[in-house]
Design an enzyme around this catalytic site. Structure first.
Site, PDB file in Angstrom:
ATOM      1  N   GLU A  66      -8.185   6.354  -3.676  1.00  0.00           N
ATOM      2  CA  GLU A  66      -7.805   5.358  -2.441  1.00  0.00           C
ATOM      3  C   GLU A  66      -6.352   5.562  -2.008  1.00  0.00           C
ATOM      4  O   GLU A  66      -6.069   5.649  -0.733  1.00  0.00           O
ATOM      5  CB  GLU A  66      -7.872   3.966  -2.957  1.00  0.00           C
ATOM      6  CG  GLU A  66      -7.490   2.975  -2.035  1.00  0.00           C
ATOM      7  CD  GLU A  66      -7.179   1.763  -2.697  1.00  0.00           C
ATOM      8  OE1 GLU A  66      -6.304   0.577  -2.117  1.00  0.00           O
ATOM      9  OE2 GLU A  66      -7.807   1.329  -3.591  1.00  0.00           O
ATOM     10  N   ASP A  70      -5.706   7.016   1.658  1.00  0.00           N
ATOM     11  CA  ASP A  70      -4.891   6.293   2.765  1.00  0.00           C
ATOM     12  C   ASP A  70      -3.954   7.302   3.563  1.00  0.00           C
ATOM     13  O   ASP A  70      -3.802   7.114   4.662  1.00  0.00           O
ATOM     14  CB  ASP A  70      -4.203   5.332   1.726  1.00  0.00           C
ATOM     15  CG  ASP A  70      -3.257   4.267   2.779  1.00  0.00           C
ATOM     16  OD1 ASP A  70      -3.510   3.748   3.571  1.00  0.00           O
ATOM     17  OD2 ASP A  70      -1.967   4.430   2.597  1.00  0.00           O
ATOM     18  N   GLU A 142     -11.583   4.304   2.059  1.00  0.00           N
ATOM     19  CA  GLU A 142     -10.324   5.344   1.838  1.00  0.00           C
ATOM     20  C   GLU A 142     -10.478   6.150   0.467  1.00  0.00           C
ATOM     21  O   GLU A 142     -10.232   7.383   0.582  1.00  0.00           O
ATOM     22  CB  GLU A 142      -9.058   4.135   1.327  1.00  0.00           C
ATOM     23  CG  GLU A 142      -8.518   3.742   2.783  1.00  0.00           C
ATOM     24  CD  GLU A 142      -7.224   2.824   2.484  1.00  0.00           C
ATOM     25  OE1 GLU A 142      -6.466   2.565   3.581  1.00  0.00           O
ATOM     26  OE2 GLU A 142      -6.919   2.571   1.467  1.00  0.00           O
TER      27      GLU A 142
END
Length: 249
Positions: A66, A70, A142
């Site tokens: 994640e 991002d 993400e």
């Protein structure tokens, strides 16, 4: 952050053979839906929420992916907006980027592809509607972007991001609201009555990984929540959700 188990999970904690098969199938299905090739184990990792990891003996979960996803998402969207909008000022570009990388936008993308049903969640999250929580859906998107980068490299990950976000740009009405959701909500509410939006924000987690949850209430018309890594982003997410609810009413 991924964690190593302090001890081997017991038989009752380990996923059953049927669960493992289902998760493998889910990994294959999600990769196909995204139009990318991701290794089965890596895709399963991207789909594993920390609540599932905790209930299964502390296995690895998707927060590292994640984190990576991002960064890739932000860069891809920033470059796209800069390149395709040569006359826009910095402030307008920033608004559009914030809209496209927001928790609300990512959750909308996740719902469009039916991601919630594939996420590996702990029983507590399942019982409290975790499969449709904006924060969990956005985080998993993400993580899948991060997994695409690990499996296929930067170009494939960027192409995936652009395929995912471009449909949001096509919805000019909603995208306009997403660029400044608090103002858009205020304007919508002003047409409906005297009540003004009020916001309440709570924070959770350690200082280095603070998570903010905002609740916006408009009299008896609507109440909505939003999650973000700052008070501002949480309020924006809540406002956009409330605006959407009123727009669809």
């Amino acid at each position: 952050m991924s964690g190593s188990p302090s001890a081997s999970p017991s038989a009752s904690q380990r996923p059953s053979a049927s669960q493992t098969s289902t998760h493998s199938s889910s990994a294959v299905d999600i990769a196909a839906m995204l139009g990318v090739t991701i290794g089965e184990k890596l895709c399963e990792l991207a789909l594993t929420h920390r609540s599932f990891a905790y209930e299964n003996g502390g296995i690895a979960h998707n927060e590292r992916l994640e984190f990576l996803g991002d960064s890739i998402l932000g860069q891809a969207v920033t470059v796209m907006l800069f390149t395709e909008n040569p006359t826009l000022e910095e402030g307008e570009l920033a608004k559009r980027r914030a809209a496209l990388v927001s928790t609300t936008a990512l959750a909308e993308i996740a719902r469009r592809i039916g991601l919630g049903q594939f996420i590996r969640l702990g029983n507590g999250e399942v019982l409290t509607g975790g499969r449709d929580k904006d924060s969990i859906l956005a985080d998993t998107m993400e993580a899948l972007i991060g997994a695409t980068y690990v499996s296929n490299g930067a170009d494939a990950a960027t192409e995936l991001v652009l395929r995912l976000v471009r449909p949001l740009l096509a919805d000019a009405h909603r995208f306009g609201a997403a660029m400044d959701p608090k103002t858009s909500l205020q304007e919508r509410v002003a047409k409906l009555g005297p009540d003004a939006p009020t916001y309440a924000v709570v924070a959770d987690g350690p200082d280095h990984a603070r998570v903010f949850t905002a609740t916006v209430t408009v009299g008896t018309l609507v109440s909505a929540e939003g999650v973000g890594t700052s008070k501002k982003h949480a309020e924006m997410a809540a406002a956009l959700t409330a605006w959407t609810m009123l727009d669809n009413a």
